[in-house]
Motif scaffolding. Structure first.
Motif, mmCIF file in Angstrom:
data_model
loop_
_atom_site.group_PDB
_atom_site.id
_atom_site.type_symbol
_atom_site.label_atom_id
_atom_site.label_comp_id
_atom_site.label_asym_id
_atom_site.label_seq_id
_atom_site.Cartn_x
_atom_site.Cartn_y
_atom_site.Cartn_z
ATOM 1 N N ILE A 98 42.055 -9.023 -6.558
ATOM 2 C CA ILE A 98 42.854 -7.843 -6.246
ATOM 3 C C ILE A 98 42.241 -6.543 -6.776
ATOM 4 C CG2 ILE A 98 45.075 -6.703 -6.648
ATOM 5 C CD1 ILE A 98 46.412 -9.421 -6.429
ATOM 6 N N PRO A 99 41.827 -6.440 -8.054
ATOM 7 C CA PRO A 99 41.310 -5.151 -8.550
ATOM 8 C C PRO A 99 40.136 -4.615 -7.735
ATOM 9 C CG PRO A 99 41.740 -6.633 -10.377
ATOM 10 C CD PRO A 99 41.886 -7.449 -9.131
ATOM 11 N N TRP A 100 39.198 -5.499 -7.364
ATOM 12 C CA TRP A 100 38.032 -5.031 -6.617
ATOM 13 C C TRP A 100 38.438 -4.570 -5.214
ATOM 14 C CZ3 TRP A 100 35.465 -6.116 -2.104
ATOM 15 C CH2 TRP A 100 34.183 -5.557 -1.970
ATOM 16 N N VAL A 101 39.297 -5.332 -4.547
ATOM 17 C CA VAL A 101 39.716 -4.958 -3.195
ATOM 18 C C VAL A 101 40.500 -3.650 -3.229
ATOM 19 C CG1 VAL A 101 41.108 -5.637 -1.205
ATOM 20 C CG2 VAL A 101 39.724 -7.349 -2.390
ATOM 21 N N TYR A 102 41.381 -3.494 -4.208
ATOM 22 C CA TYR A 102 42.149 -2.254 -4.315
ATOM 23 C C TYR A 102 41.219 -1.068 -4.600
ATOM 24 C CZ TYR A 102 45.957 0.924 -5.579
ATOM 25 O OH TYR A 102 46.834 1.985 -5.625
ATOM 26 N N GLY A 103 40.279 -1.265 -5.515
ATOM 27 C CA GLY A 103 39.370 -0.184 -5.880
ATOM 28 C C GLY A 103 38.487 0.263 -4.732
ATOM 29 N N THR A 104 37.987 -0.683 -3.961
ATOM 30 C CA THR A 104 37.080 -0.325 -2.869
ATOM 31 C C THR A 104 37.826 0.099 -1.608
ATOM 32 O OG1 THR A 104 36.924 -2.683 -2.258
ATOM 33 C CG2 THR A 104 35.212 -1.793 -3.711
ATOM 34 N N SER A 116 47.893 -10.397 1.744
ATOM 35 C CA SER A 116 48.069 -9.130 1.036
ATOM 36 C C SER A 116 46.734 -8.409 0.853
ATOM 37 C CB SER A 116 48.725 -9.364 -0.331
ATOM 38 O OG SER A 116 50.114 -9.542 -0.202
ATOM 39 N N LEU A 117 45.689 -9.174 0.560
ATOM 40 C CA LEU A 117 44.378 -8.553 0.403
ATOM 41 C C LEU A 117 43.888 -7.985 1.735
ATOM 42 C CD1 LEU A 117 42.560 -11.024 -2.017
ATOM 43 C CD2 LEU A 117 43.632 -8.854 -2.537
ATOM 44 N N LYS A 118 44.153 -8.703 2.821
ATOM 45 C CA LYS A 118 43.802 -8.188 4.143
ATOM 46 C C LYS A 118 44.593 -6.915 4.432
ATOM 47 C CE LYS A 118 41.964 -8.296 8.267
ATOM 48 N NZ LYS A 118 40.524 -8.008 8.458
ATOM 49 N N GLY A 119 45.843 -6.878 3.974
ATOM 50 C CA GLY A 119 46.651 -5.672 4.130
ATOM 51 C C GLY A 119 46.042 -4.482 3.423
ATOM 52 N N LEU A 120 45.494 -4.697 2.229
ATOM 53 C CA LEU A 120 44.850 -3.604 1.497
ATOM 54 C C LEU A 120 43.628 -3.084 2.243
ATOM 55 C CD1 LEU A 120 44.905 -4.722 -2.262
ATOM 56 C CD2 LEU A 120 46.453 -3.166 -1.081
ATOM 57 N N LEU A 121 42.882 -3.994 2.883
ATOM 58 C CA LEU A 121 41.693 -3.579 3.625
ATOM 59 C C LEU A 121 42.053 -2.655 4.782
ATOM 60 C CD1 LEU A 121 39.703 -6.950 3.737
ATOM 61 C CD2 LEU A 121 39.213 -4.950 2.327
ATOM 62 N N ASN A 122 43.234 -2.862 5.365
ATOM 63 C CA ASN A 122 43.699 -1.974 6.437
ATOM 64 C C ASN A 122 44.346 -0.715 5.884
ATOM 65 O OD1 ASN A 122 42.923 -3.878 8.379
ATOM 66 N ND2 ASN A 122 44.905 -4.906 8.310
ATOM 67 N N LEU A 123 45.077 -0.873 4.787
ATOM 68 C CA LEU A 123 45.868 0.219 4.225
ATOM 69 C C LEU A 123 45.008 1.383 3.749
ATOM 70 C CD1 LEU A 123 48.540 1.367 3.035
ATOM 71 C CD2 LEU A 123 48.071 0.008 0.995
ATOM 72 N N GLY A 124 43.992 1.097 2.937
ATOM 73 C CA GLY A 124 43.204 2.165 2.325
ATOM 74 C C GLY A 124 42.550 3.105 3.324
#
Length: 350
Positions: free
Chosen positions: A262-268, A197-205
């Protein structure tokens, strides 16, 4: 009217389950909700309509229900009678015979409607992909293709007077999802506390920011006023953590390790900040516990988990679990409504 896409390009996080229950609970909280199934897998449509209704809905254009020339057996007075799907709405574009053919939403219950999906929607992917590049030059046909979902949704939402639109999309960064997300004012991200899921956020943003910038700077200025076009705001509304089923081979310690990141990955990654303050959970909407034991009962009863009764098999301690489920989804719906209202106010005052 605010449109919210539920999206994470990592699959298996409970996105459609969240969309289904959130749509029902938002309606309980007084919102007029239009649910839109733009995932070609059509799981949200299958969750809302029963098999006989799906047979009516998909039977006209599907060999699955009419093999060997046998007529489709229809049940009278279903919610799906005389209804069409999103694949029907874009078929004129796909076949090169015209523009969108708007469809009427299916009434699920008072204050809740569905624009049903269809597996045939996947055939629209290639047309959307080629239209994206042609749209850079302002080609009207390409623009009409790219804005097809937006215009279909907008027409249906206005017809029923929807306050809130929930768009369920598949777990990928393909052309169908790009067109679907262009129609979204905000993006709600369901996710699990794990590496994938965290890897997904890195692609999503970065992808969402690229799509937004391309649309707003290169495409939208060239669109004729005759074609209703979305703003492609795709504002990050926040994320919902879907708690996993704790097993002996998945210690709580491992879950907490990913949870704290999660908060840091989502924020960045999603918000595009250079850094994110430690302990800032302002975009964490809630954590939903795992209700896997309630899902089979809800599926058999054809109703949300928080509506299960003793007659549905929710006995003893299970009924207390149902009450907890209701409380959590009610709190989630209220917070989503609060954030949507803030977004609406921001849009009006901008």
């Amino acid at each position: 009217m605010i449109s919210i896409a539920l999206f994470n390009n990592k699959g298996g996080v409970g996105k459609t389950t969240l969309a289904y229950h959130l749509a029902h609970m938002l309606q309980r909280e007084g919102a007029r909700v239009l649910a839109v199934d733009l995932d070609p897998q059509s799981n949200l449509t299958a969750a809302i309509l029963d098999e006989q209704e799906l047979e009516v809905l998909w039977g006209n254009d599907s060999e699955l229900f009419a093999q060997n020339g046998h007529p489709v057996q229809r049940r009278l007075f279903t919610r799906a009678e005389d209804q069409r799907t999103l694949a029907d709405a874009v078929r004129p574009i796909l076949e090169g015979t015209g523009d969108i053919d708007p469809i009427s939403p299916v009434t699920v219950t008072e204050g809740l409607w569905l624009l049903p999906g269809n597996l045939e929607l996947s055939s629209f992917e290639d047309r959307l992909s080629s239209a994206w590049l042609s749209g850079y030059g302002g080609d009207p046909a390409a623009i009409r293709t790219t804005t097809a979902f937006h215009r279909i949704i907008d027409s249906a939402a206005r017809a029923v007077g929807a306050d809130l639109i929930l768009i369920d999309v598949g777990p990928n960064l393909g052309a169908i999802n790009r067109a679907a997300l262009l129609a979204a004012d905000a993006v709600l991200t369901p996710m699990a506390a794990d590496l994938f899921s965290l890897k997904g956020l890195l692609n999503l943003g970065p992808t969402l920011r690229e799509w937004r910038k391309t649309w707003q700077e290169l495409v939208r200025p060239k669109i004729s006023l005759e074609i209703p076009a979305p703003s492609a705001a795709m504002a990050p509304l926040g994320y919902v953590i879907m708690q996993p089923e704790m097993r002996l081979d998945r210690p709580v310690r491992a879950y907490q390790r990913w949870l704290t990141r999660i908060p840091w990955v989502y924020g960045t990654a999603v918000l595009g900040k250079e850094d994110w303050p430690e302990g800032d959970h302002s975009y964490e909407i809630t954590t939903l516990r795992n209700y896997r034991s309630l899902m089979p009962l809800a599926h058999d009863a054809r109703k949300p988990m928080f509506d299960l009764r003793t007659s549905d098999g929710a006995l003893g301690s299970t009924q207390k679990y149902v009450q907890t489920c209701h409380q959590e989804f009610s709190a989630l719906a209220q917070e989503v409504l609060r954030r949507a209202a803030a977004l609406r106010h921001q849009r009006l005052t901008a």
